[in-house]
Design a protein around this motif. Structure first.
Motif, PDB file in Angstrom:
ATOM      1  N   ARG A 166       0.823  -1.214   0.000  1.00 40.04           N
ATOM      2  CA  ARG A 166       0.000   0.000   0.000  1.00 40.04           C
ATOM      3  C   ARG A 166       0.859   1.267   0.000  1.00 40.04           C
ATOM      4  O   ARG A 166       0.385   2.349  -0.357  1.00 40.04           O
ATOM      5  CB  ARG A 166      -0.926   0.024   1.218  1.00 40.04           C
ATOM      6  N   GLN A 167       2.123   1.161   0.444  1.00 42.18           N
ATOM      7  CA  GLN A 167       3.018   2.319   0.492  1.00 42.18           C
ATOM      8  C   GLN A 167       3.779   2.533  -0.813  1.00 42.18           C
ATOM      9  O   GLN A 167       4.536   3.498  -0.927  1.00 42.18           O
ATOM     10  CB  GLN A 167       4.012   2.142   1.655  1.00 42.18           C
ATOM     11  N   LEU A 168       3.555   1.641  -1.765  1.00 44.06           N
ATOM     12  CA  LEU A 168       4.232   1.758  -3.058  1.00 44.06           C
ATOM     13  C   LEU A 168       3.248   2.266  -4.109  1.00 44.06           C
ATOM     14  O   LEU A 168       2.040   2.049  -3.979  1.00 44.06           O
ATOM     15  CB  LEU A 168       4.810   0.405  -3.470  1.00 44.06           C
ATOM     16  N   PRO A 169       3.693   2.972  -5.123  1.00 45.85           N
ATOM     17  CA  PRO A 169       5.106   3.228  -5.449  1.00 45.85           C
ATOM     18  C   PRO A 169       5.739   4.249  -4.507  1.00 45.85           C
ATOM     19  O   PRO A 169       5.081   5.155  -4.012  1.00 45.85           O
ATOM     20  CB  PRO A 169       5.036   3.783  -6.870  1.00 45.85           C
ATOM     21  N   LEU A 170       7.028   4.071  -4.312  1.00 41.01           N
ATOM     22  CA  LEU A 170       7.832   4.981  -3.512  1.00 41.01           C
ATOM     23  C   LEU A 170       8.831   5.651  -4.450  1.00 41.01           C
ATOM     24  O   LEU A 170       9.579   4.973  -5.151  1.00 41.01           O
ATOM     25  CB  LEU A 170       8.541   4.191  -2.410  1.00 41.01           C
ATOM     26  N   ARG A 171       8.812   6.975  -4.469  1.00 33.49           N
ATOM     27  CA  ARG A 171       9.677   7.729  -5.395  1.00 33.49           C
ATOM     28  C   ARG A 171      10.461   8.755  -4.588  1.00 33.49           C
ATOM     29  O   ARG A 171       9.930   9.803  -4.215  1.00 33.49           O
ATOM     30  CB  ARG A 171       8.831   8.387  -6.491  1.00 33.49           C
ATOM     31  N   LEU A 172      11.706   8.425  -4.321  1.00 35.81           N
ATOM     32  CA  LEU A 172      12.572   9.237  -3.464  1.00 35.81           C
ATOM     33  C   LEU A 172      13.642   9.907  -4.311  1.00 35.81           C
ATOM     34  O   LEU A 172      14.244   9.265  -5.172  1.00 35.81           O
ATOM     35  CB  LEU A 172      13.227   8.357  -2.395  1.00 35.81           C
ATOM     36  N   TYR A 173      13.883  11.195  -4.042  1.00 32.63           N
ATOM     37  CA  TYR A 173      14.928  11.865  -4.824  1.00 32.63           C
ATOM     38  C   TYR A 173      15.662  12.879  -3.953  1.00 32.63           C
ATOM     39  O   TYR A 173      15.215  13.269  -2.882  1.00 32.63           O
ATOM     40  CB  TYR A 173      14.324  12.556  -6.045  1.00 32.63           C
ATOM     41  N   GLN A 174      16.806  13.304  -4.456  1.00 30.51           N
ATOM     42  CA  GLN A 174      17.625  14.303  -3.777  1.00 30.51           C
ATOM     43  C   GLN A 174      18.315  15.170  -4.825  1.00 30.51           C
ATOM     44  O   GLN A 174      18.380  14.824  -6.005  1.00 30.51           O
ATOM     45  CB  GLN A 174      18.673  13.633  -2.881  1.00 30.51           C
ATOM     46  N   ASP A 192      18.991  13.038  -8.358  1.00 30.47           N
ATOM     47  CA  ASP A 192      18.868  11.592  -8.588  1.00 30.47           C
ATOM     48  C   ASP A 192      17.651  11.061  -7.842  1.00 30.47           C
ATOM     49  O   ASP A 192      17.455  11.318  -6.658  1.00 30.47           O
ATOM     50  CB  ASP A 192      20.136  10.824  -8.184  1.00 30.47           C
ATOM     51  N   MET A 193      16.810  10.328  -8.591  1.00 29.16           N
ATOM     52  CA  MET A 193      15.586   9.745  -8.041  1.00 29.16           C
ATOM     53  C   MET A 193      15.688   8.224  -8.073  1.00 29.16           C
ATOM     54  O   MET A 193      16.237   7.654  -9.028  1.00 29.16           O
ATOM     55  CB  MET A 193      14.357  10.202  -8.835  1.00 29.16           C
ATOM     56  N   TYR A 194      15.149   7.586  -7.036  1.00 28.73           N
ATOM     57  CA  TYR A 194      15.142   6.122  -6.930  1.00 28.73           C
ATOM     58  C   TYR A 194      13.712   5.691  -6.649  1.00 28.73           C
ATOM     59  O   TYR A 194      13.087   6.177  -5.709  1.00 28.73           O
ATOM     60  CB  TYR A 194      16.104   5.672  -5.815  1.00 28.73           C
ATOM     61  N   THR A 195      13.203   4.780  -7.467  1.00 26.65           N
ATOM     62  CA  THR A 195      11.798   4.401  -7.353  1.00 26.65           C
ATOM     63  C   THR A 195      11.651   2.921  -7.028  1.00 26.65           C
ATOM     64  O   THR A 195      12.468   2.091  -7.442  1.00 26.65           O
ATOM     65  CB  THR A 195      11.036   4.722  -8.652  1.00 26.65           C
ATOM     66  N   PHE A 196      10.588   2.617  -6.293  1.00 30.90           N
ATOM     67  CA  PHE A 196      10.316   1.253  -5.826  1.00 30.90           C
ATOM     68  C   PHE A 196       8.851   0.942  -6.125  1.00 30.90           C
ATOM     69  O   PHE A 196       7.956   1.663  -5.690  1.00 30.90           O
ATOM     70  CB  PHE A 196      10.597   1.146  -4.325  1.00 30.90           C
ATOM     71  N   ASP A 197       8.623  -0.131  -6.896  1.00 32.65           N
ATOM     72  CA  ASP A 197       7.281  -0.509  -7.319  1.00 32.65           C
ATOM     73  C   ASP A 197       7.012  -1.966  -6.984  1.00 32.65           C
ATOM     74  O   ASP A 197       7.924  -2.746  -6.681  1.00 32.65           O
ATOM     75  CB  ASP A 197       7.118  -0.276  -8.823  1.00 32.65           C
ATOM     76  N   THR A 198       5.713  -2.346  -7.103  1.00 35.85           N
ATOM     77  CA  THR A 198       5.302  -3.698  -6.725  1.00 35.85           C
ATOM     78  C   THR A 198       5.522  -4.728  -7.825  1.00 35.85           C
ATOM     79  O   THR A 198       5.529  -5.925  -7.555  1.00 35.85           O
ATOM     80  CB  THR A 198       3.812  -3.715  -6.349  1.00 35.85           C
ATOM     81  N   SER A 199       5.673  -4.285  -9.078  1.00 31.04           N
ATOM     82  CA  SER A 199       5.804  -5.234 -10.184  1.00 31.04           C
ATOM     83  C   SER A 199       6.590  -4.586 -11.320  1.00 31.04           C
ATOM     84  O   SER A 199       6.779  -3.362 -11.352  1.00 31.04           O
ATOM     85  CB  SER A 199       4.426  -5.641 -10.711  1.00 31.04           C
ATOM     86  N   GLU A 200       7.010  -5.421 -12.257  1.00 31.61           N
ATOM     87  CA  GLU A 200       7.725  -4.884 -13.422  1.00 31.61           C
ATOM     88  C   GLU A 200       6.825  -3.939 -14.214  1.00 31.61           C
ATOM     89  O   GLU A 200       7.266  -2.878 -14.661  1.00 31.61           O
ATOM     90  CB  GLU A 200       8.205  -6.025 -14.326  1.00 31.61           C
ATOM     91  N   ALA A 201       5.553  -4.315 -14.385  1.00 33.24           N
ATOM     92  CA  ALA A 201       4.633  -3.457 -15.134  1.00 33.24           C
ATOM     93  C   ALA A 201       4.488  -2.095 -14.466  1.00 33.24           C
ATOM     94  O   ALA A 201       4.505  -1.045 -15.132  1.00 33.24           O
ATOM     95  CB  ALA A 201       3.273  -4.131 -15.264  1.00 33.24           C
ATOM     96  N   ALA A 202       4.367  -2.096 -13.135  1.00 34.68           N
ATOM     97  CA  ALA A 202       4.240  -0.833 -12.411  1.00 34.68           C
ATOM     98  C   ALA A 202       5.527  -0.014 -12.508  1.00 34.68           C
ATOM     99  O   ALA A 202       5.499   1.213 -12.658  1.00 34.68           O
ATOM    100  CB  ALA A 202       3.891  -1.099 -10.945  1.00 34.68           C
ATOM    101  N   ALA A 203       6.680  -0.697 -12.442  1.00 36.09           N
ATOM    102  CA  ALA A 203       7.971  -0.001 -12.528  1.00 36.09           C
ATOM    103  C   ALA A 203       8.153   0.630 -13.902  1.00 36.09           C
ATOM    104  O   ALA A 203       8.712   1.726 -14.031  1.00 36.09           O
ATOM    105  CB  ALA A 203       9.101  -0.963 -12.218  1.00 36.09           C
ATOM    106  N   ARG A 204       7.667  -0.048 -14.939  1.00 33.88           N
ATOM    107  CA  ARG A 204       7.785   0.518 -16.289  1.00 33.88           C
ATOM    108  C   ARG A 204       6.826   1.700 -16.473  1.00 33.88           C
ATOM    109  O   ARG A 204       7.132   2.638 -17.217  1.00 33.88           O
ATOM    110  CB  ARG A 204       7.538  -0.563 -17.336  1.00 33.88           C
TER     111      ARG A 204
END
Length: 469
Positions: free
Chosen positions: A168-176, A201-213
């Motif tokens: 439920r906390q994803l996607p997570l999109r963190l950047y600096q 630079d941003m780093y993202t975390f998703d639940t699946s490959e489809a969501a990450a794409r």
């Protein structure tokens, strides 16, 4: 110093003679910003390679020379520079635009330590893979660290430390947006290839490959929006994944002769790639079969779909609806902050005059009063100051973007030439027509070359269209 101070007060004295209130910072008013007080050590008369910081025979480029001559940067050591106040202003504006675009895609801003433990980099295999470009050091206890050129390992470790991360906390999109370090073997071209630089630079975390794409496409669209807002002629090209890894990668390039990357593009826009991704025999577009044209580019952005390359090493997992741990699917996305500044100047400027993307110019408007001793001096200076002050009241968001060129010992023409070289988007001049019954000011739009003659109200109306982040 006393003589200089007397010179700065002349316009105020003129204003008082006309019954106008001197507005050098009373309560409730912004103090006028005087050019003579700016720390911007200019060398605008330098010709050729004068004033640049390279060794004999080393290559240089337009942006490097212009930034040095314009007092925007000063060399500290090989590949390292002082960023002087105007450059910091431009950089802060650029970061604001980046923040807007990153927030629009759900980005959350954080700050990661520059020192990164060697253990993390050894675990990912990059401690050895990066080779001598990684700045390495040991603390007094003998523990190894590096100065991060990028932070995939560190951010993944941070997310992995959240032991109860839910889907439920994803996607997570963190950047600096922070300083990065790379031990370039041959730093050159000023901020285009330096050893210390700023990057988003941003780093993202998703639940699946489809969501990450989907996230990948979303961030790429945000990059397009950013470069469109800056008015920069970019091209998105297929790229190699290099030392960062992953299975999909694209670069955002600004076409330029000085660019270090060789690109091929379809003339109809169907395909673009860095040549390092192609077979030697591939010279036609895979979509329309048209012959690919070759160009060079400056890489200003890079995107990667990483899959589980880093999450599997750090065990960065989330819990699925069935309460089972699953590895997060990742992506990483970089924008070169200081490189964008230099590349913008490289592609937009002339050989001797800086041109900024208007949105991030350090200052938007330069006011040039009459020359000291001219017949327009007294009346013209007071009227120009009134425009300055009325503009800050009518358009307060521009208050810190106005500069008054108080070097009244110089002719208007000399100061206009300097303003042109420094790249102020607008220059407002109190010239000969300022003494007419209905005072008229000369307004130069530096980016279009257009010259307008406007009343005070016309000047304010024109400048009301100026955008700042």
């Amino acid at each position: 110093m006393e003589g200089l101070l007397r010179g700065w007060r002349l316009p105020a004295l003129s204003a008082r003679r006309r019954g106008c209130r001197a507005r050098h910072g009373p309560a409730g008013r912004a103090r006028r910003l005087l050019l003579s007080q700016l720390f911007q050590p200019r060398n605008l008369q330098a010709g050729g390679d004068a004033g640049w910081d390279g060794g004999a025979g080393e290559p240089t480029c337009r942006s490097q020379k212009l930034m040095l001559q314009g007092g925007l940067i000063h060399p500290s050591g090989p590949g390292c520079y002082y960023y002087l106040p105007p450059t910091v202003r431009a950089m802060e504006k650029l970061v604001k635009v980046m923040d807007e675009e990153m927030r629009a895609v759900g980005g959350q801003k954080l700050n990661v330590p520059s020192l990164s433990s060697a253990e993390l980099w050894r675990a990912s295999g990059r401690w050895d893979q990066m080779g001598p470009e990684l700045f390495r050091l040991a603390d007094r206890h003998g523990k190894d660290y590096c100065l991060g050129p990028t932070h995939e390992e560190a951010v993944t470790e941070l997310v992995a430390a959240q032991s109860n991360l839910s889907y439920r906390q994803l996607p997570l999109r963190l950047y600096q947006v922070t300083r990065k370090f790379r031990d370039e073997p041959k730093p050159r071209f000023g901020l285009l290839r330096s050893r210390e630089f700023y990057m988003k630079d941003m780093y993202t975390f998703d639940t699946s490959e489809a969501a990450a794409r989907q996230t990948y496409d979303l961030v790429c669209d945000a990059y397009r929006s950013l470069f469109d807002r800056l008015g920069l002629p970019f091209v998105k090209v297929r790229a190699a994944t290099g030392s960062i890894g992953g299975t999909v990668s694209h670069e955002f390039q600004l076409p330029a002769d000085v660019g270090e990357d060789r690109l091929v593009v379809c003339p109809d826009g169907h395909f673009a790639a860095n040549v390092e991704t192609l077979n030697e025999e591939q010279m036609s577009c895979p979509t329309c079969r048209e012959k690919l044209t070759q160009t060079r580019g400056i890489e200003v952005g890079h995107t990667f779909y990483l899959g589980t390359k880093y999450s599997s090493v750090s065990n960065a997992v989330f819990y699925s609806p069935e309460n089972k741990p699953q590895l997060a699917e990742m992506g990483c996305y970089g924008l070169g902050v200081t490189r964008i500044l230099a590349a913008s100047i490289e592609v937009l400027s002339t050989e001797d005059s800086i041109r900024w993307p208007s949105l991030i110019a350090p200052y938007q408007i330069c006011f040039i009063p009459p020359k000291r001793g001219s017949k327009e001096e007294e009346e013209g200076a007071a009227l120009l100051e009134r425009v300055y002050d009325d503009l800050t009241e009518a358009l307060p968001h521009l208050t810190s973007d106005l500069v008054l060129d108080d070097r009244t010992q110089l002719t208007i023409g000399k100061r206009l030439k300097d303003a042109n070289k420094l790249g102020y988007p607008y220059v407002v001049i109190a010239g000969k027509r300022v003494c007419e019954d209905l005072p008229v000011f000369e307004v130069w739009n530096q980016n279009t070359g257009e010259v307008l003659f406007l009343t005070k109200e016309g000047v304010i109306e024109l400048l009301s269209k100026v955008q700042v982040p």
